[in-house]
Design an enzyme around this catalytic site. Sequence first.
Site, mmCIF file in Angstrom:
data_model
loop_
_atom_site.group_PDB
_atom_site.id
_atom_site.type_symbol
_atom_site.label_atom_id
_atom_site.label_comp_id
_atom_site.label_asym_id
_atom_site.label_seq_id
_atom_site.Cartn_x
_atom_site.Cartn_y
_atom_site.Cartn_z
ATOM 1 N N ASP A 81 0.814 -1.213 0.000
ATOM 2 C CA ASP A 81 0.000 0.000 0.000
ATOM 3 C C ASP A 81 0.849 1.265 0.000
ATOM 4 O O ASP A 81 0.442 2.292 -0.554
ATOM 5 C CB ASP A 81 -0.929 0.006 1.213
ATOM 6 C CG ASP A 81 -2.138 -0.886 1.012
ATOM 7 O OD1 ASP A 81 -2.045 -1.834 0.213
ATOM 8 O OD2 ASP A 81 -3.174 -0.646 1.658
ATOM 9 N N CYS A 122 1.228 -8.144 5.289
ATOM 10 C CA CYS A 122 0.850 -6.752 5.072
ATOM 11 C C CYS A 122 -0.645 -6.547 4.841
ATOM 12 O O CYS A 122 -1.438 -7.468 4.935
ATOM 13 C CB CYS A 122 1.714 -6.150 3.976
ATOM 14 S SG CYS A 122 3.405 -5.885 4.553
ATOM 15 N N ASP A 123 -0.988 -5.312 4.489
ATOM 16 C CA ASP A 123 -2.318 -4.758 4.700
ATOM 17 C C ASP A 123 -3.498 -5.619 4.255
ATOM 18 O O ASP A 123 -4.430 -5.836 5.010
ATOM 19 C CB ASP A 123 -2.414 -3.395 4.003
ATOM 20 C CG ASP A 123 -1.539 -2.354 4.665
ATOM 21 O OD1 ASP A 123 -0.515 -2.736 5.246
ATOM 22 O OD2 ASP A 123 -1.861 -1.164 4.601
ATOM 23 N N LYS A 124 -3.528 -6.067 3.004
ATOM 24 C CA LYS A 124 -4.695 -6.798 2.514
ATOM 25 C C LYS A 124 -4.478 -8.303 2.498
ATOM 26 O O LYS A 124 -5.409 -9.057 2.230
ATOM 27 C CB LYS A 124 -5.057 -6.326 1.088
ATOM 28 C CG LYS A 124 -5.293 -4.837 0.976
ATOM 29 C CD LYS A 124 -6.294 -4.334 2.009
ATOM 30 C CE LYS A 124 -6.383 -2.821 2.015
ATOM 31 N NZ LYS A 124 -5.145 -2.158 2.441
ATOM 32 N N CYS A 195 5.448 -2.322 8.216
ATOM 33 C CA CYS A 195 5.832 -1.001 8.720
ATOM 34 C C CYS A 195 5.636 -0.902 10.230
ATOM 35 O O CYS A 195 4.659 -1.394 10.779
ATOM 36 C CB CYS A 195 5.056 0.082 7.991
ATOM 37 S SG CYS A 195 5.511 0.198 6.251
ATOM 38 N N SER A 517 -5.027 5.196 5.633
ATOM 39 C CA SER A 517 -3.945 4.294 5.996
ATOM 40 C C SER A 517 -3.893 4.174 7.506
ATOM 41 O O SER A 517 -4.310 5.086 8.237
ATOM 42 C CB SER A 517 -2.618 4.852 5.484
ATOM 43 O OG SER A 517 -1.535 4.250 6.131
#
Length: 611
Positions: A81, A122-124, A195, A517
């Site tokens: 992202d 990570c995000d998704k 992150c 975010s």
Amino acid sequence: MPPYRSRTTTHGRNMAGARGLWRATGMKDEDFGKPIIAVVNSFTQFVPGHVHLKDLGQLVAREIESAGGVAKEFNTIAVDDGIAMGHDGMLYSLPSRELIADSVEYMVNAHCADAMVCISNCDKITPGMLMAALRLNIPVVFVSGGPMEAGKVVWEDSVKKLDLVDAMVAAADDHYTDEQVKAIERSACPTCGSCSGMFTANSMNCLTEALGLSLPGNGSTLATHADRKRLFVEAGHLIVDLARRYYEQDDESVLPRSIATFSAFENAMTLDIAMGGSTNTVLHLLAAAQEAEIDFTMADIDRLSRRVPVLCKVAPAVSSVHMEDVHHAGGIMGILGQLDNAGLLTTSIPTVHSETLAKALDHWDVTRTNSEMVHKFYSAAPGGVPTQVAFSQERRFDKVDTDREKGVIRSKEHAFSQDGGLAVLYGNLAEDGCIVKTAGVDDSILKFSGPARIFESQDSAVLGILNGKIKPGDIVLIRYEGPRGGPGMQEMLYPTSYLKSKGFGKACALITDGRFSGGSSGLSIGHVSPEAAEGGTIGLVREGDIIDIDIPNRKIHLAVDDATLAERRAEQDAAGWKPAEERKRKISTALKAYAAMATSAARGAVRKLPD
């Protein structure tokens, strides 16, 4: 007892061809009859949170086979992202969640796998795999790649911790020289891993602990630390045990839908509120609950947000605290322990690793146990050396942070705030609700009123902010960026970062039917539902309209009378619900297909097929 799913392809004369193909993958006579475990990896060289996963899939596979199973690995896609941010690449991020869920279903069902180990980060990717796991309802263990170490830079004779957001803010702030921006850029993301703050990736990996689908430490143990290897080793052995318990002992308690129950979703959301997690977790928990056929809704999130305090503040809410500090304070089990002490959890429910969450907390909460192993585990420290290699360092703090009065994790009595870290707001601007991360909002702007400055896309909002069109007191309103209107519900990290760089972090608000975010902070209100493209009131706002935001009372109100709104709605119905300004945005067939089926954020932005 349920038969092993894999017997469909490994037993019977008519499966000679399938067995021949299995043999070509390395299986032997003695392997037919063992549980076939899918190792669902997500290695890619595009994403720092996944760049180190290539060898970890094979590590898990070896442990599965040593425990008596057959391991078969495949990879899903993974979108970064942060790299996709600020351009049309972000249109693909949220839709990739559905693609990941579908691809896991396709592979596991096509090959009749018996169970899964999901290696996400990570995000998704974690949400997509979680949706697939609850859809398939076969034994599963989640083990993620782990968080990145926080960056560090020497600034004005002191060492300052950094993360990705610092680089974005500095780049837009004219007070920083090019050399200073480069120094921050080079230091912000020093290692492999997700992150380093409480952004979406780490929030979701923490929530898998609360849902009971991952091992203690999954959300907080650094990607670089040698201690994280144990999670992968244990996951390989554990999944074989879970598969045997289900298929050989008819023990349905090990299935993901038996573990991730309504109460487990309440626990996960309670944790999210207490640790000030990303607002994206709301989308993903709502979507996962639908896959599990659980009636967990925005109303439940609103109910929980009113009674859960903020027990932990992490970047971006507090710039000096990162996931490595949360782990040092006892990790997610430490936060859950304090929530349990406050009577805010259901602990009678099972996990993949313990008979009940209560027993897990007694063993893993550093304030309850004197176990040297547990205290040593949570003393893992950052190595301070840039690297893309997992398990590459063994540094430790002298002792664990167990201070629940002024430490990183607080008790309810000493909470950062008795009001939760996330809030659901309702009103005529958001009849189905919207979300704000209150942990990142300064107390001075919990109530805010101002004129709307309308932007029909994130791109135009960024230009408006950077070109001086926004002044203190304004409300930046970005619409037609929802799941359908974007399509893809872009994250608005650049607009919030640029507002902060202009010194407007406490002077302006941002409202959108898009999302934010996990790195966003400030008065950032997203997920406005219904979205503009669905005929939501956000599509009727005119330039200069006053919007009233009242977080303590959970209200958001457009100060326009009903008759005027009705007139505007009639005009908009005639004109069509689309941006007033043409956007230079190429929408591919893949994105059009997603938009055609996408629902609003209030439903998790999942797809709905026509009846």
